[in-house]
Write a protein that holds these residues in place. Structure first.
Motif, PDB file in Angstrom:
ATOM      1  N   TYR A  94       0.852  -1.189   0.000  1.00  0.00           N
ATOM      2  CA  TYR A  94       0.000   0.000   0.000  1.00  0.00           C
ATOM      3  C   TYR A  94       0.887   1.238   0.000  1.00  0.00           C
ATOM      4  CZ  TYR A  94       0.997  -0.226   5.025  1.00  0.00           C
ATOM      5  OH  TYR A  94       1.624  -0.300   6.238  1.00  0.00           O
ATOM      6  N   THR A  95       0.304   2.377  -0.349  1.00  0.00           N
ATOM      7  CA  THR A  95       1.061   3.628  -0.323  1.00  0.00           C
ATOM      8  C   THR A  95       0.536   4.507   0.796  1.00  0.00           C
ATOM      9  OG1 THR A  95      -0.403   4.684  -1.920  1.00  0.00           O
ATOM     10  CG2 THR A  95       1.564   3.603  -2.789  1.00  0.00           C
ATOM     11  N   VAL A  96       1.448   5.270   1.384  1.00  0.00           N
ATOM     12  CA  VAL A  96       1.103   6.250   2.411  1.00  0.00           C
ATOM     13  C   VAL A  96       1.777   7.567   2.037  1.00  0.00           C
ATOM     14  CG1 VAL A  96       0.814   4.541   4.247  1.00  0.00           C
ATOM     15  CG2 VAL A  96       3.036   5.589   3.890  1.00  0.00           C
ATOM     16  N   ALA A  97       1.311   8.639   2.641  1.00  0.00           N
ATOM     17  CA  ALA A  97       1.913   9.948   2.403  1.00  0.00           C
ATOM     18  C   ALA A  97       3.247  10.016   3.137  1.00  0.00           C
ATOM     19  CB  ALA A  97       0.975  11.043   2.878  1.00  0.00           C
ATOM     20  N   GLY A  98       4.314  10.175   2.388  1.00  0.00           N
ATOM     21  CA  GLY A  98       5.649  10.295   2.965  1.00  0.00           C
ATOM     22  C   GLY A  98       6.109  11.739   2.934  1.00  0.00           C
ATOM     23  N   PRO A  99       7.264  12.025   3.525  1.00  0.00           N
ATOM     24  CA  PRO A  99       7.757  13.406   3.571  1.00  0.00           C
ATOM     25  C   PRO A  99       8.085  13.980   2.189  1.00  0.00           C
ATOM     26  CG  PRO A  99       9.414  11.890   4.408  1.00  0.00           C
ATOM     27  CD  PRO A  99       8.169  11.096   4.186  1.00  0.00           C
ATOM     28  N   HIS A 100       8.337  13.113   1.212  1.00  0.00           N
ATOM     29  CA  HIS A 100       8.688  13.572  -0.138  1.00  0.00           C
ATOM     30  C   HIS A 100       7.710  13.053  -1.177  1.00  0.00           C
ATOM     31  CE1 HIS A 100      12.395  15.033   1.586  1.00  0.00           C
ATOM     32  NE2 HIS A 100      12.602  13.826   2.106  1.00  0.00           N
ATOM     33  N   GLY A 101       6.486  12.765  -0.763  1.00  0.00           N
ATOM     34  CA  GLY A 101       5.474  12.238  -1.666  1.00  0.00           C
ATOM     35  C   GLY A 101       5.058  10.844  -1.244  1.00  0.00           C
ATOM     36  N   PRO A 102       4.292  10.152  -2.094  1.00  0.00           N
ATOM     37  CA  PRO A 102       3.825   8.805  -1.743  1.00  0.00           C
ATOM     38  C   PRO A 102       4.978   7.835  -1.508  1.00  0.00           C
ATOM     39  CG  PRO A 102       2.692   9.629  -3.686  1.00  0.00           C
ATOM     40  CD  PRO A 102       3.803  10.575  -3.400  1.00  0.00           C
ATOM     41  N   ALA A 103       4.793   6.962  -0.514  1.00  0.00           N
ATOM     42  CA  ALA A 103       5.790   5.936  -0.194  1.00  0.00           C
ATOM     43  C   ALA A 103       5.124   4.573  -0.260  1.00  0.00           C
ATOM     44  CB  ALA A 103       6.369   6.175   1.193  1.00  0.00           C
ATOM     45  N   LEU A 104       5.764   3.615  -0.920  1.00  0.00           N
ATOM     46  CA  LEU A 104       5.246   2.261  -1.028  1.00  0.00           C
ATOM     47  C   LEU A 104       5.678   1.457   0.189  1.00  0.00           C
ATOM     48  CD1 LEU A 104       3.776   0.106  -2.725  1.00  0.00           C
ATOM     49  CD2 LEU A 104       5.996  -0.433  -3.747  1.00  0.00           C
ATOM     50  N   VAL A 105       4.721   0.755   0.805  1.00  0.00           N
ATOM     51  CA  VAL A 105       4.978  -0.060   1.991  1.00  0.00           C
ATOM     52  C   VAL A 105       4.516  -1.481   1.694  1.00  0.00           C
ATOM     53  CG1 VAL A 105       4.434  -0.394   4.437  1.00  0.00           C
ATOM     54  CG2 VAL A 105       4.577   1.921   3.492  1.00  0.00           C
ATOM     55  N   GLU A 106       5.302  -2.455   2.106  1.00  0.00           N
ATOM     56  CA  GLU A 106       4.893  -3.856   2.043  1.00  0.00           C
ATOM     57  C   GLU A 106       5.022  -4.401   3.453  1.00  0.00           C
ATOM     58  OE1 GLU A 106       6.183  -8.243   0.509  1.00  0.00           O
ATOM     59  OE2 GLU A 106       7.557  -6.594   0.240  1.00  0.00           O
ATOM     60  N   ALA A 107       3.965  -5.056   3.958  1.00  0.00           N
ATOM     61  CA  ALA A 107       3.988  -5.537   5.338  1.00  0.00           C
ATOM     62  C   ALA A 107       2.999  -6.673   5.538  1.00  0.00           C
ATOM     63  CB  ALA A 107       3.633  -4.392   6.290  1.00  0.00           C
ATOM     64  N   TRP A 108       3.270  -7.483   6.571  1.00  0.00           N
ATOM     65  CA  TRP A 108       2.311  -8.472   7.061  1.00  0.00           C
ATOM     66  C   TRP A 108       1.491  -7.776   8.132  1.00  0.00           C
ATOM     67  CZ3 TRP A 108       1.346 -13.095   4.995  1.00  0.00           C
ATOM     68  CH2 TRP A 108       2.312 -13.686   4.185  1.00  0.00           C
ATOM     69  N   LEU A 109       0.169  -7.725   7.968  1.00  0.00           N
ATOM     70  CA  LEU A 109      -0.713  -7.063   8.927  1.00  0.00           C
ATOM     71  C   LEU A 109      -1.788  -8.029   9.389  1.00  0.00           C
ATOM     72  CD1 LEU A 109      -1.207  -3.615   7.171  1.00  0.00           C
ATOM     73  CD2 LEU A 109       0.324  -4.158   9.069  1.00  0.00           C
ATOM     74  N   PRO A 110      -2.301  -7.826  10.612  1.00  0.00           N
ATOM     75  CA  PRO A 110      -3.401  -8.669  11.101  1.00  0.00           C
ATOM     76  C   PRO A 110      -4.617  -8.552  10.184  1.00  0.00           C
ATOM     77  CG  PRO A 110      -2.518  -7.297  12.867  1.00  0.00           C
ATOM     78  CD  PRO A 110      -1.886  -6.824  11.595  1.00  0.00           C
ATOM     79  N   ALA A 111      -5.317  -9.647  10.000  1.00  0.00           N
ATOM     80  CA  ALA A 111      -6.487  -9.670   9.122  1.00  0.00           C
ATOM     81  C   ALA A 111      -7.528  -8.633   9.527  1.00  0.00           C
ATOM     82  CB  ALA A 111      -7.100 -11.062   9.114  1.00  0.00           C
ATOM     83  N   ALA A 112      -7.612  -8.321  10.806  1.00  0.00           N
ATOM     84  CA  ALA A 112      -8.599  -7.345  11.284  1.00  0.00           C
ATOM     85  C   ALA A 112      -8.363  -5.952  10.698  1.00  0.00           C
ATOM     86  CB  ALA A 112      -8.569  -7.275  12.804  1.00  0.00           C
ATOM     87  N   ARG A 113      -7.166  -5.662  10.221  1.00  0.00           N
ATOM     88  CA  ARG A 113      -6.857  -4.355   9.629  1.00  0.00           C
ATOM     89  C   ARG A 113      -7.157  -4.298   8.141  1.00  0.00           C
ATOM     90  NH1 ARG A 113      -2.835  -0.970  12.698  1.00  0.00           N
ATOM     91  NH2 ARG A 113      -2.543  -2.087  14.640  1.00  0.00           N
ATOM     92  N   LEU A 114      -7.607  -5.413   7.548  1.00  0.00           N
ATOM     93  CA  LEU A 114      -7.851  -5.483   6.104  1.00  0.00           C
ATOM     94  C   LEU A 114      -9.315  -5.693   5.823  1.00  0.00           C
ATOM     95  CD1 LEU A 114      -4.884  -7.877   5.275  1.00  0.00           C
ATOM     96  CD2 LEU A 114      -4.870  -5.373   5.331  1.00  0.00           C
ATOM     97  N   GLU A 115      -9.828  -4.954   4.841  1.00  0.00           N
ATOM     98  CA  GLU A 115     -11.225  -5.091   4.441  1.00  0.00           C
ATOM     99  C   GLU A 115     -11.308  -5.176   2.934  1.00  0.00           C
ATOM    100  OE1 GLU A 115     -13.752  -2.093   5.991  1.00  0.00           O
ATOM    101  OE2 GLU A 115     -13.078  -2.383   8.051  1.00  0.00           O
ATOM    102  N   PRO A 116     -12.323  -5.902   2.403  1.00  0.00           N
ATOM    103  CA  PRO A 116     -12.466  -5.975   0.953  1.00  0.00           C
ATOM    104  C   PRO A 116     -12.751  -4.605   0.368  1.00  0.00           C
ATOM    105  CG  PRO A 116     -14.295  -7.067   2.056  1.00  0.00           C
ATOM    106  CD  PRO A 116     -13.348  -6.623   3.116  1.00  0.00           C
ATOM    107  N   ARG A 117     -12.345  -4.418  -0.836  1.00  0.00           N
ATOM    108  CA  ARG A 117     -12.551  -3.136  -1.512  1.00  0.00           C
ATOM    109  C   ARG A 117     -13.485  -3.322  -2.675  1.00  0.00           C
ATOM    110  NH1 ARG A 117      -7.946   0.390  -4.389  1.00  0.00           N
ATOM    111  NH2 ARG A 117      -9.348   1.971  -5.075  1.00  0.00           N
TER     112      ARG A 117
END
Length: 117
Positions: A94-117
C-alpha cells in the motif's frame, strides 16, 4: 505517471508485461483455492499454509486500516495470507503519504486491519 501507464499508448500495460514475463512469484497456492478478505475467514487457506490472495495469484484490492506509523485508511493490494500463532495475517502493499510524496509499503498485517474493496 508510473512506467507502462502512459495515456494513449497502444502497447502492453505494465500489468500485462509482468504477467507475461515468465517469472513466478513462488508464493502462489494451488490455482482456484478460495481466499477470503474481511471478517468471514471460512474460505481462507488451511492452517499453517500461505497462499496467494486471489485465484491464480493475482492479488486482491483491499482497504488497509490504521497500519503502523500511518493512521488512516489506505488502498492496498493483498498479496498473500498466512496463519501465525492462531491468527490470520495478510501480506499487503500500500502507499502512504511520505515526507517527499507517496511511499510504497509492504507488510504483514493482522487480518482485522484489512477489508475488501
Amino acid at each position: 505517471m508510473a512506467g507502462g501507464m502512459h495515456p494513449g499508448r497502444s502497447g502492453r500495460s505494465l500489468g500485462e508485461r509482468a504477467v507475461n514475463s515468465g517469472i513466478r512469484s513462488g508464493m502462489a497456492g494451488p490455482p482456484g483455492e478460495p481466499v477470503a478478505v474481511g471478517p468471514d475467514r471460512s474460505s481462507a487457506p488451511a492452517p499453517g499454509n500461505s497462499t496467494a490472495a486471489g485465484e491464480g495469484g493475482e492479488g486482491r484490492h483491499c482497504w488497509v486500516r490504521n497500519p503502523p506509523d500511518a493512521p488512516g485508511i489506505w488502498p492496498g493490494l493483498l498479496v498473500e495470507w498466512r496463519q501465525r500463532d492462531g491468527s490470520w495475517q495478510g501480506r499487503v502493499a500500500y502507499t502512504v503519504a511520505g515526507p517527499h510524496g507517496p511511499a510504497l509499503v509492504e507488510a504483514w498485517l493482522p487480518a482485522a486491519r484489512l477489508e475488501p474493496r
